[in-house]
Scaffold this active site. Sequence first.
Site, PDB file in Angstrom:
ATOM      1  N   ALA A   1       0.808  -1.248   0.017  1.00  0.00           N
ATOM      2  CA  ALA A   1      -0.015  -0.025   0.073  1.00  0.00           C
ATOM      3  C   ALA A   1       0.777   1.334  -0.101  1.00  0.00           C
ATOM      4  O   ALA A   1       1.825   1.337  -0.560  1.00  0.00           O
ATOM      5  CB  ALA A   1      -0.864   0.161   1.073  1.00  0.00           C
ATOM      6  N   SER A   2       0.445   2.273   0.552  1.00  0.00           N
ATOM      7  CA  SER A   2       0.938   3.550   0.567  1.00  0.00           C
ATOM      8  C   SER A   2       2.515   3.689   1.184  1.00  0.00           C
ATOM      9  O   SER A   2       3.109   4.665   1.143  1.00  0.00           O
ATOM     10  CB  SER A   2       0.129   4.673   1.284  1.00  0.00           C
ATOM     11  OG  SER A   2      -1.174   4.795   0.368  1.00  0.00           O
ATOM     12  N   THR A   3       2.870   2.646   2.144  1.00  0.00           N
ATOM     13  CA  THR A   3       4.078   2.671   2.559  1.00  0.00           C
ATOM     14  C   THR A   3       5.099   2.705   1.505  1.00  0.00           C
ATOM     15  O   THR A   3       6.417   3.121   1.987  1.00  0.00           O
ATOM     16  CB  THR A   3       4.245   1.375   3.481  1.00  0.00           C
ATOM     17  OG1 THR A   3       4.181   0.277   2.640  1.00  0.00           O
ATOM     18  CG2 THR A   3       3.418   1.302   4.593  1.00  0.00           C
ATOM     19  N   VAL A   4       4.725   2.526   0.081  1.00  0.00           N
ATOM     20  CA  VAL A   4       6.011   2.398  -0.772  1.00  0.00           C
ATOM     21  C   VAL A   4       5.941   3.861  -1.249  1.00  0.00           C
ATOM     22  O   VAL A   4       7.229   3.949  -2.244  1.00  0.00           O
ATOM     23  CB  VAL A   4       5.619   1.371  -1.833  1.00  0.00           C
ATOM     24  CG1 VAL A   4       5.394  -0.207  -1.478  1.00  0.00           C
ATOM     25  CG2 VAL A   4       4.419   1.669  -2.913  1.00  0.00           C
ATOM     26  N   LYS A   5       5.319   4.884  -1.165  1.00  0.00           N
ATOM     27  CA  LYS A   5       5.373   6.113  -1.640  1.00  0.00           C
ATOM     28  C   LYS A   5       6.835   6.777  -1.646  1.00  0.00           C
ATOM     29  O   LYS A   5       7.129   7.399  -2.468  1.00  0.00           O
ATOM     30  CB  LYS A   5       4.210   6.743  -1.274  1.00  0.00           C
ATOM     31  CG  LYS A   5       2.779   6.466  -1.788  1.00  0.00           C
ATOM     32  CD  LYS A   5       1.728   7.236  -1.423  1.00  0.00           C
ATOM     33  CE  LYS A   5       0.370   6.512  -1.983  1.00  0.00           C
ATOM     34  NZ  LYS A   5      -0.946   7.293  -1.324  1.00  0.00           N
TER      35      LYS A   5
END
Length: 630
Positions: free
Chosen positions: A327-331
């Site tokens: 999810a958004s942890t990769v942004k």
Amino acid sequence: MRKPRDTLKNPEQEVRLFRNRSLLAALLVILMSGALVARLVYLQVFQHEVYTTRSENNRVRVEPLPPTRGLIYDRNGRLVAENRPTYNLTIVPERVDDLDATLDLLVDILDLPAKEASVFRERAYQRQRPYQPALLMSELNEKQIARLAVNRYRLPGVEVEAQLLRYYPDPLIMSHVIGYVGRINAEELADLDRGEYSGTHFIGKTGVEKQYESVLHGKAGLRQVETNARGRVLKELGRTDPAPGKDITLTIDERLQQLAYDLLDDRRGAIVAIQPKTGDILAMASSPGFDSNLFVTGISYDDYKGLRDDHDLPLYNRAIRGQYPPASTVKPYMALAGLYNHVITPEKTIYDPGYYKLPDHDRRYHNWLRWGHGRVDMHRAIEVSNDTYFFTLAHELGIDRLSDFMHRFGFGEDTSYDVYGASSGLMPSREWKRERRGQVWFPGETLSVGIGQGYWLATPLQMATAVSVLANRGHWVTPHLAKRIGDETVDPPPAKEDIELDDGWWTLVRNAMGDVMSGSEGTARRVGAGLEYRMAGKSGTAQVFTLDNDERYNADELEERLHDHALFTAFAPIDDPQIAVAVVIENAGGGSSHAAPLAREITDAWLLPDDDALDEAAAEIRQRGSHATP
């Protein structure tokens, strides 16, 4: 009147007959005596060594001496896997005249129920090496030992042996990390070294016990003993002592591990904490856990069935095998990929109306905030976790460059050094989809990958590793569990090459993650309130199923296991990272509200200067007995 006989006695003939018979009898005696003497000479002279050896073997027996298994400690010297004395019942089938009758007698003496008696017999008939004892029962009680002693004369080939048995003081919280030992099965027996495992009944099955089996096991010894006709030992004639296994000191901090497990509060999920500068895995908790002591002597059918059929899968190590959309942890990594490939600059802004559309396509890919964030640059996009910005960036990067860059952070690979059974996750690519699914890659799939969804899957260990590399400004350290083996320090080589990027780019992304915790618009600003140090974090909320284009997610209308997963990755302090954390809670909802508080409590406990802080924090969580909240 009777007629007289006309034949008279012939004395010479009778004497001759007697002499012939006597000579024949004497000759027969001489021949038989000669054969006996010849046989005696043959046995005593020509076969002397053969029968001397056989006689000696009947009197002298060589018995294996199993080594003492090495102990396992946490980084502070707390014992997390020890050996306790116990009594085992063994049998050597080759020394038993009637195995079935002996087993029936043992079942009667020990008063075993039918189910245990069946297992008892299976173990007796399990294939063993010749003259090697088969383990029938472990942990005999005093009553059983006394009954066996009274009936010992009726049980040739049966022995009660005193041995050390593995015991785990903290089985629930350490079950997935340490693993457990269990009985050696037939397949393992065929592959093991016959000499080293003589007399050994147990072997590492999972976790550290499996990974470091060769180190923990040690080397077997032997002893020569004199026995009587019934095979009982009379005295010891000689001995070669076994070499005990080496002790292992783990990187795990047992107190931090306890805290992590307690924070999960029996919810399905995992917490992994790593020391960025060294790669030491400080905590690797998976919930729910299980009692690893049940497996040591052989878990019962009912106990195993309960674990196997549990919908929460307590035997499943979510920390290293659970694969979740990151999810958004990769942004933050997406931002660095855009900078590295020169498709975007830190200053470039986009306008977010609440959605993104591919060129020449009508489908809308919605931002999590339906009305949008307006004008956003890279820093603000990370701080508010803007999806539209990263949809745009993912499309400009393309799946090829995106996938290649993410491999540099360890996604799609097992980069751990000694974590047994760690999954490699999945970093999708155009080639992967063609080979695995026989399909071409679609542009819309790149957008999903750009926000950590779609085919992209990562384990909590991979997420913690990646954020450790980010905390180190691209310097790679290999995550590992063993700190010392015996007196030798474990220093694993780097799993991958360092990521060389402009230092300003690292600073930008790290500061943006800092504002996630403390900025005015940060998604985890409530959790970051009152921090005594600066913490960098990134939340994520992973969908469990795909929504239609204009469908809205409503948790109240869904069963619990269809709710979003909550994720959070973090490191602290920003200027001198001492700990990196990844938290995943299945079906908990938003990452900022449910996973971020756990990451803060872990970092708080680790960074507090008081040596008793971890013990106090763990005690507080146990006493509270409820979910952590912002």
